[in-house]
Scaffold this motif. Structure first.
Motif, short mmCIF file in Angstrom:
data_model
loop_
_atom_site.label_atom_id
_atom_site.label_comp_id
_atom_site.label_asym_id
_atom_site.label_seq_id
_atom_site.Cartn_x
_atom_site.Cartn_y
_atom_site.Cartn_z
N MET A 158 0.84 -1.20 0.00
CA MET A 158 0.00 0.00 0.00
C MET A 158 0.87 1.25 0.00
SD MET A 158 -3.11 0.91 2.59
CE MET A 158 -4.05 2.42 2.44
N LYS A 159 1.88 1.29 0.90
CA LYS A 159 2.77 2.45 0.94
C LYS A 159 3.61 2.52 -0.32
CE LYS A 159 3.12 3.00 5.95
NZ LYS A 159 4.02 3.04 7.11
N MET A 160 3.96 1.34 -0.86
CA MET A 160 4.76 1.33 -2.07
C MET A 160 4.00 1.99 -3.23
SD MET A 160 7.67 0.65 -3.28
CE MET A 160 8.19 -0.16 -1.76
N ARG A 161 2.70 1.72 -3.33
CA ARG A 161 1.91 2.38 -4.38
C ARG A 161 1.90 3.89 -4.18
NH1 ARG A 161 -1.45 -2.39 -4.25
NH2 ARG A 161 -2.70 -1.52 -2.55
N GLN A 162 1.83 4.33 -2.95
CA GLN A 162 1.84 5.77 -2.68
C GLN A 162 3.16 6.40 -3.10
OE1 GLN A 162 0.87 5.97 1.48
NE2 GLN A 162 -1.31 5.54 1.15
N HIS A 163 4.26 5.66 -2.89
CA HIS A 163 5.57 6.17 -3.34
C HIS A 163 5.60 6.27 -4.86
CE1 HIS A 163 7.49 6.37 0.52
NE2 HIS A 163 7.32 5.07 0.78
N TYR A 164 5.07 5.27 -5.54
CA TYR A 164 5.06 5.31 -7.00
C TYR A 164 4.21 6.47 -7.51
CZ TYR A 164 4.56 3.94 -11.88
OH TYR A 164 4.57 3.95 -13.25
N ILE A 165 3.06 6.67 -6.90
CA ILE A 165 2.18 7.76 -7.31
C ILE A 165 2.88 9.10 -7.10
CG2 ILE A 165 0.02 8.96 -6.76
CD1 ILE A 165 -1.13 6.15 -6.10
N ALA A 166 3.62 9.23 -5.98
CA ALA A 166 4.35 10.48 -5.71
C ALA A 166 5.41 10.72 -6.78
CB ALA A 166 4.97 10.42 -4.32
N LEU A 167 6.13 9.64 -7.14
CA LEU A 167 7.16 9.78 -8.17
C LEU A 167 6.55 10.09 -9.52
CD1 LEU A 167 10.17 9.52 -8.90
CD2 LEU A 167 9.79 7.07 -9.24
N ARG A 168 5.43 9.41 -9.83
CA ARG A 168 4.76 9.64 -11.13
C ARG A 168 4.21 11.06 -11.20
NH1 ARG A 168 4.25 10.00 -15.54
NH2 ARG A 168 3.33 8.68 -17.14
N SER A 169 3.72 11.56 -10.08
CA SER A 169 3.16 12.92 -10.04
C SER A 169 4.25 13.97 -10.19
CB SER A 169 2.40 13.14 -8.73
OG SER A 169 1.32 12.22 -8.62
N ALA A 170 5.47 13.63 -9.78
CA ALA A 170 6.58 14.58 -9.89
C ALA A 170 7.05 14.73 -11.34
CB ALA A 170 7.74 14.12 -9.01
N LEU A 171 6.69 13.76 -12.19
CA LEU A 171 7.10 13.80 -13.60
C LEU A 171 5.87 13.59 -14.50
CD1 LEU A 171 10.27 11.56 -13.19
CD2 LEU A 171 10.25 14.04 -13.52
N PRO A 172 4.91 14.51 -14.41
CA PRO A 172 3.64 14.29 -15.13
C PRO A 172 3.78 14.38 -16.63
CG PRO A 172 3.71 16.50 -14.19
CD PRO A 172 4.93 15.78 -13.67
N GLN A 173 4.84 14.98 -17.12
CA GLN A 173 4.98 15.15 -18.57
C GLN A 173 5.40 13.87 -19.27
OE1 GLN A 173 7.06 16.11 -16.31
NE2 GLN A 173 9.19 15.76 -16.94
N LEU A 174 5.90 12.89 -18.53
CA LEU A 174 6.40 11.67 -19.15
C LEU A 174 5.27 10.73 -19.53
CD1 LEU A 174 9.54 10.59 -17.07
CD2 LEU A 174 9.45 11.72 -19.29
N GLN A 175 5.41 10.08 -20.69
CA GLN A 175 4.50 9.04 -21.10
C GLN A 175 5.07 7.68 -20.68
OE1 GLN A 175 1.52 9.75 -22.57
NE2 GLN A 175 2.09 11.91 -22.25
N GLU A 176 4.23 6.65 -20.64
CA GLU A 176 4.71 5.32 -20.32
C GLU A 176 5.69 4.88 -21.41
OE1 GLU A 176 1.35 6.11 -19.87
OE2 GLU A 176 1.80 6.28 -17.73
N GLN A 177 6.74 4.18 -20.98
CA GLN A 177 7.80 3.63 -21.84
C GLN A 177 8.70 4.71 -22.44
OE1 GLN A 177 8.25 0.49 -21.69
NE2 GLN A 177 6.26 0.00 -20.72
N GLU A 178 8.55 5.96 -22.04
CA GLU A 178 9.41 7.03 -22.54
C GLU A 178 10.63 7.15 -21.64
OE1 GLU A 178 9.34 11.91 -23.14
OE2 GLU A 178 7.47 10.82 -22.76
N PRO A 179 11.85 6.95 -22.18
CA PRO A 179 13.05 7.03 -21.33
C PRO A 179 13.30 8.46 -20.85
CG PRO A 179 13.66 6.79 -23.64
CD PRO A 179 12.17 6.64 -23.58
#
Length: 613
Positions: free
Chosen positions: A1-22
């Motif tokens: 559960m906390k791990m998902r929250q960490h991922y969401i925080a990281l994903r939110s910090a880089l909102p411009q990135l698309q999936e699979q985009e290096p």
């Protein structure tokens, strides 16, 4: 559960990135985005990589930039997080979490959550340890404030009380016959003021103690003390004394003959609750409000009913079959009643989920081919009553008549647009004689002239109702506006509606359930209306009610009810709006269906077969 929250925080910090985009990023930037040390950042990214949420190619050395690629969409992780929260029976937190994370307000994420949640409702068999449990998850789109029989106000509360408690007697769905229940028989003297009840042996409360006569005495003494103005108070206020003749025998002494007394004992308001200290002595119970408060019983109900409450956290009521129920254990092991108004909180934009039992619904033509529907004999009737004691436009009889005439019921029904809505000109269940033959709506100029002739100068007319009837009140307001009448709406909480605040309004909008308890509800309504009638009308109505309550013949009582209706409608103090029949839809897999007249299911009788995948 906390791990998902960490991922969401990281994903939110880089909102411009698309999936699979290096994306090239330093370890310092990653640690800052995760708000942790370099070491913890490495551990977190490695775990996320094992979960398949991202790929990370670390590069050693100061200034070197690692390569990060997101693989899991943020919305997928948010949805999983909300699902896990809901699985812990914390629906409110799950909904709040979705709303907080869905900053753009897109319906897609919430629709996916509702679709997932709807599949969890209905019948399920689950294995817990070595035991298989048959569970019915049941959605109830309203809040539960109390489960104390002395303080309930809403239909959902009343339904749950019916599952948890029993009364001395019960009534058949048509309201014609009173049957034994906790009392196996009773005697009545010639004056019909002495009622002696003989209790069943071996009936247990949920906490394991056997029900005895002291509990019956306590129940009604408590009801009189805690709810002196509650529903049907005119019945239990007329109890002069309750005598415990022995552990199994109770005698009620009434102030005067009251043919509504026995039907009252069949209502959930008269449900038997356990005395704190049951005793075989006939000593009266004192200091009731101190010994058993609303809060204790309302939050932790203890009855003799077919189900007992084992949990009520986060808006989910968990009911468990009571194995020692005196009429036999139910087929279901557990019922989970999810009381949060889910669809409303999720913006109400999705179609109604297909639960296995749905109350008060309208189905599409396609759905009617897959579901069975029952139109209940009971109904609700919406109406207006006039406060004749308030100085205002409706104090005048001519203005009341004009208002009644100009209130376009056909337009009200058209705006409600329901297949279960019909005109009403009585509280009795026969088809309305008005039918579609309401008078044609007056033209604006004609209405204006009629109002002027009645002396109306545009003064605001205040209409009071409860928040639950807001939609009806707004429609009445709009129809009045079409007729040139200014209507102002005032909302009063249901638990306060019988108080003094309503007497500051000109009109009251309310509803009455026309079910097996119709006579009790009508008498309660008429006694309530007495509080805002002219003194001379109060006297006439009191005489009619006294005569009615002394009549043992049901047909003659019905005639007296209609006589009261005619008195009030002729004075334009009572104005019917419409009657609404209720429907219950259920999946063909359900067996043992047993419906009360207002469409609620008796959980004890339900069982399932041939379940859909």
């Amino acid at each position: 559960m906390k791990m998902r929250q960490h991922y969401i925080a990281l994903r939110s910090a880089l909102p411009q990135l698309q999936e699979q985009e290096p994306y090239e990023v330093t370890t310092q930037e990653l640690a800052a985005a995760l708000d942790c040390t370099h070491r913890n950042m490495v551990l977190l990214l490695q775990r996320m990589q094992r979960e398949g949420w991202l790929s990370w190619e670390p590069r050693r050395g100061r200034g070197n930039r690692s390569v990060l690629k997101f693989q899991a969409r943020k919305e997928e992780i948010v949805l999983r997080e909300a699902q896990e929260i809901a699985q812990k029976q914390d629906l409110q937190v799950a909904i709040s979490y979705l709303q907080a994370m869905d900053s753009e307000g897109s319906w897609g994420l919430r629709a996916q959550f509702q679709e997932w949640l709807s599949k969890r409702f209905g019948f399920h068999s689950e294995v817990l340890g070595e035991r298989r449990l048959d569970i019915l998850r049941f959605p109830l789109p309203q809040s539960i404030h109390s489960l104390d029989p002395a303080s309930i106000h809403y239909s959902g509360e009343a339904h749950l009380v019916n599952q948890l408690f029993d009364g001395l007697v019960r009534i058949n769905p048509s309201g014609e016959t009173i049957l034994p229940h906790l009392a196996h028989t009773w005697d009545i003297d010639k004056t019909r003021t002495l009622w002696t009840f003989y209790l069943r042996k071996g009936v247990l409360f949920h906490h394991g103690r056997e029900m005895v006569a002291a509990d019956v005495v306590f129940t009604f003494e408590r009801l009189k003390a805690l709810a002196p103005r509650g529903l049907y108070n005119w019945v239990y206020r007329g109890i002069v004394s309750i005598e415990m003749l022995d552990d199994r025998t109770v005698r009620f002494v009434l102030e005067q003959r009251n043919e509504a007394f026995l039907p009252f004992l069949a209502t959930n308001r008269a449900s038997i609750v356990p005395a704190p200290e049951a005793s075989s002595s006939s000593k009266a119970v004192h200091n009731v409000s101190d010994r058993f408060s609303y809060t204790e019983l309302g939050l932790q109900p203890i009855g003799t009913g077919p189900f007992r409450l084992i949990d009520r956290e986060h808006g989910v009521m968990v009911l468990e079959a009571f194995p020692a129920y005196f009429q036999g254990r139910g087929f279901l092991d557990r019922v989970e009643v999810w009381t949060q108004p889910l669809q409303q909180q999720l913006d109400g934009q999705a179609e109604q989920p297909a639960f296995q039992v749905m109350h008060n619904v309208r189905l599409s033509e396609t759905a009617t081919e897959q579901w069975q529907q029952v139109r209940q004999s009971g109904a609700t009737c919406k109406f207006l009553t006039v406060n004749e004691l308030r100085e205002g436009p409706l104090t005048d009889a001519v203005m009341r008549e004009t208002f009644d005439m100009l209130l376009n019921r056909a337009e009200i029904i058209e705006r409600l647009s329901g297949d279960v809505i019909e005109p009403a000109d009585s509280f009795w269940p026969q088809p309305s004689t008005s039918g579609s033959g309401y008078p044609c709506a007056a033209t604006p100029s004609d209405a204006k002239q009629r109002l002027a002739d009645a002396g109306y100068k545009g003064e605001p007319i205040i209409l009071a109702t409860i928040p639950q009837y807001e939609a009806d009140a707004i429609i009445v307001q709009q129809v009045c506006e079409l007729a040139g009448i200014t209507l102002v709406i005032k909302f009063i909480p249901a638990e306060q509606f019988k108080g003094e605040e309503r007497l500051h309004a000109d009109l009251l909008l309310f509803a009455i359930m026309l079910d097996e308890h119709r006579e009790l509800r009508l008498i309660d309504l008429f006694k309530s209306m007495q509080l805002h009638m002219r003194p001379e009308t109060q006297v006439i109505l009191e005489h009619l009610l006294t005569d009615l309550l002394s009549e043992s013949d049901a047909k003659r009582r019905a005639d007296r009810f209609r006589q009261i209706e005619q008195l009030l409608t002729a004075a334009h103090s009572l104005m019917y709006l419409y009657r609404k029949h209720l429907k219950t839809a259920f999946h063909p897999s359900i067996r043992g269906i047993s419906l009360e007249s207002l469409g609620w299911v008796h959980f004890r009788d339900l069982w399932f077969t041939n379940l859909p995948e």
